[in-house]
Motif scaffolding. Structure first.
Motif, PDB file in Angstrom:
ATOM      1  N   UNK A  54       2.528 -58.238 -44.598  1.00 45.16           N
ATOM      2  CA  UNK A  54       1.947 -56.701 -44.020  1.00 45.16           C
ATOM      3  C   UNK A  54       1.970 -55.609 -45.465  1.00 45.16           C
ATOM      4  N   UNK A  55       1.154 -56.274 -46.400  1.00 41.45           N
ATOM      5  CA  UNK A  55       1.254 -55.297 -47.538  1.00 41.45           C
ATOM      6  C   UNK A  55       0.854 -53.833 -47.390  1.00 41.45           C
ATOM      7  N   UNK A  56      -0.116 -53.499 -46.372  1.00 44.79           N
ATOM      8  CA  UNK A  56      -0.482 -52.145 -46.415  1.00 44.79           C
ATOM      9  C   UNK A  56       0.514 -51.073 -45.985  1.00 44.79           C
ATOM     10  N   UNK A  57       1.532 -51.535 -45.378  1.00 42.09           N
ATOM     11  CA  UNK A  57       2.710 -50.727 -44.880  1.00 42.09           C
ATOM     12  C   UNK A  57       3.799 -50.762 -46.230  1.00 42.09           C
ATOM     13  N   UNK A  58       3.568 -51.437 -47.000  1.00 46.30           N
ATOM     14  CA  UNK A  58       4.788 -51.266 -48.343  1.00 46.30           C
ATOM     15  C   UNK A  58       4.800 -49.963 -48.951  1.00 46.30           C
ATOM     16  N   UNK A  59       3.493 -49.143 -48.761  1.00 45.84           N
ATOM     17  CA  UNK A  59       3.293 -47.834 -49.338  1.00 45.84           C
ATOM     18  C   UNK A  59       4.388 -46.925 -48.849  1.00 45.84           C
ATOM     19  N   UNK A  60       4.868 -47.064 -47.659  1.00 43.25           N
ATOM     20  CA  UNK A  60       5.993 -46.367 -47.001  1.00 43.25           C
ATOM     21  C   UNK A  60       7.228 -46.452 -47.850  1.00 43.25           C
ATOM     22  N   UNK A  61       7.494 -47.274 -48.534  1.00 46.32           N
ATOM     23  CA  UNK A  61       8.790 -47.592 -49.436  1.00 46.32           C
ATOM     24  C   UNK A  61       8.643 -46.933 -50.697  1.00 46.32           C
ATOM     25  N   UNK A  62       7.434 -46.330 -51.097  1.00 43.79           N
ATOM     26  CA  UNK A  62       7.366 -45.721 -52.382  1.00 43.79           C
ATOM     27  C   UNK A  62       6.979 -44.217 -52.103  1.00 43.79           C
ATOM     28  N   UNK A  63       7.291 -43.438 -53.127  1.00 41.78           N
ATOM     29  CA  UNK A  63       7.377 -41.905 -53.236  1.00 41.78           C
ATOM     30  C   UNK A  63       6.126 -41.541 -53.960  1.00 41.78           C
ATOM     31  N   UNK A  64       5.715 -40.237 -53.876  1.00 36.47           N
ATOM     32  CA  UNK A  64       4.741 -39.650 -54.796  1.00 36.47           C
ATOM     33  C   UNK A  64       5.089 -39.920 -56.477  1.00 36.47           C
ATOM     34  N   UNK A  65       6.419 -39.843 -56.640  1.00 36.19           N
ATOM     35  CA  UNK A  65       6.748 -39.850 -58.069  1.00 36.19           C
ATOM     36  C   UNK A  65       7.330 -41.270 -58.257  1.00 36.19           C
ATOM     37  N   UNK A  66       7.208 -42.165 -57.656  1.00 36.87           N
ATOM     38  CA  UNK A  66       7.620 -43.624 -57.876  1.00 36.87           C
ATOM     39  C   UNK A  66       6.763 -44.226 -59.019  1.00 36.87           C
ATOM     40  N   UNK A  67       7.608 -45.031 -59.845  1.00 37.88           N
ATOM     41  CA  UNK A  67       6.990 -45.852 -60.824  1.00 37.88           C
ATOM     42  C   UNK A  67       7.273 -47.430 -60.924  1.00 37.88           C
ATOM     43  N   UNK A  68       6.312 -47.943 -60.830  1.00 33.72           N
ATOM     44  CA  UNK A  68       6.184 -49.579 -60.996  1.00 33.72           C
ATOM     45  C   UNK A  68       5.918 -50.029 -62.271  1.00 33.72           C
ATOM     46  N   UNK A  69       6.668 -50.960 -62.826  1.00 32.77           N
ATOM     47  CA  UNK A  69       6.413 -51.709 -64.195  1.00 32.77           C
ATOM     48  C   UNK A  69       6.141 -53.117 -63.672  1.00 32.77           C
TER      49      UNK A  69
END
Length: 169
Positions: A54-69
């Protein structure tokens, strides 16, 4: 998949024999370990369920200032992460290890976080397949490791991903 957060050591005075090392944890430390373990395990279950089904809901685990490498490429902010993850092919993760640790540095605080709430380091490794599992031949499983730093948004009362580092091994 063996999942369970580690982080406890021998407690002094509880069967510690000669020649063995031990350390003492007080009640406050026990509480931090319990919060870390519980929070890390809950996050782990939600994250890989969202990622694989359910990848569309994963956005709720991140914040506006989150960073992914992701394998050396940096993606910044919730919208950037959401776009990047939605462009990835379907996935199937099979985690084999999970470790959760409190981050002891009290100067490291995520946006909106109360300094009294511990940040949590979550480290995961296992195997992953990207692509349609039904394809012939099916995609090759590859080893991966992923580390998250979680911070707590005090206003919302929930943890979110501060940083997410993903690497194929």
């Amino acid at each position: 998949a063996g999942s369970g957060c580690l982080g406890r050591g021998s407690r002094s005075g509880r069967g510690s024999g000669a020649g063995t090392s031990s350390f003492t944890m007080g009640d406050a430390d026990d509480t931090i370990v319990q919060v870390t373990t519980s929070g890390g395990e809950q996050f782990f279950k939600h994250f890989y369920n969202y990622m694989d089904t359910n990848r569309k809901d994963i956005r709720n685990l991140y914040h506006e200032q989150s960073k992914v490498i992701w394998n050396g490429h940096t993606i910044q902010g919730r919208a950037g992460v959401e776009k990047f993850l939605s462009d990835l092919p379907a996935s199937k993760h099979e985690p084999s290890s999970l470790d959760c640790q409190p981050i002891a540095d009290t100067t490291a605080v995520a946006p909106g976080q109360d300094p009294a709430d511990p940040m949590i380091l979550v480290a995961v490794s296992g195997m992953v397949q990207f692509g349609s599992i039904e394809s012939t031949p099916p995609p090759t499983a590859r080893p991966f490791c992923q580390s998250f730093v979680l911070g707590k948004d005090t206003a919302k009362g929930q943890y979110f991903i501060v940083t997410d580092s993903y690497r194929f091994m």
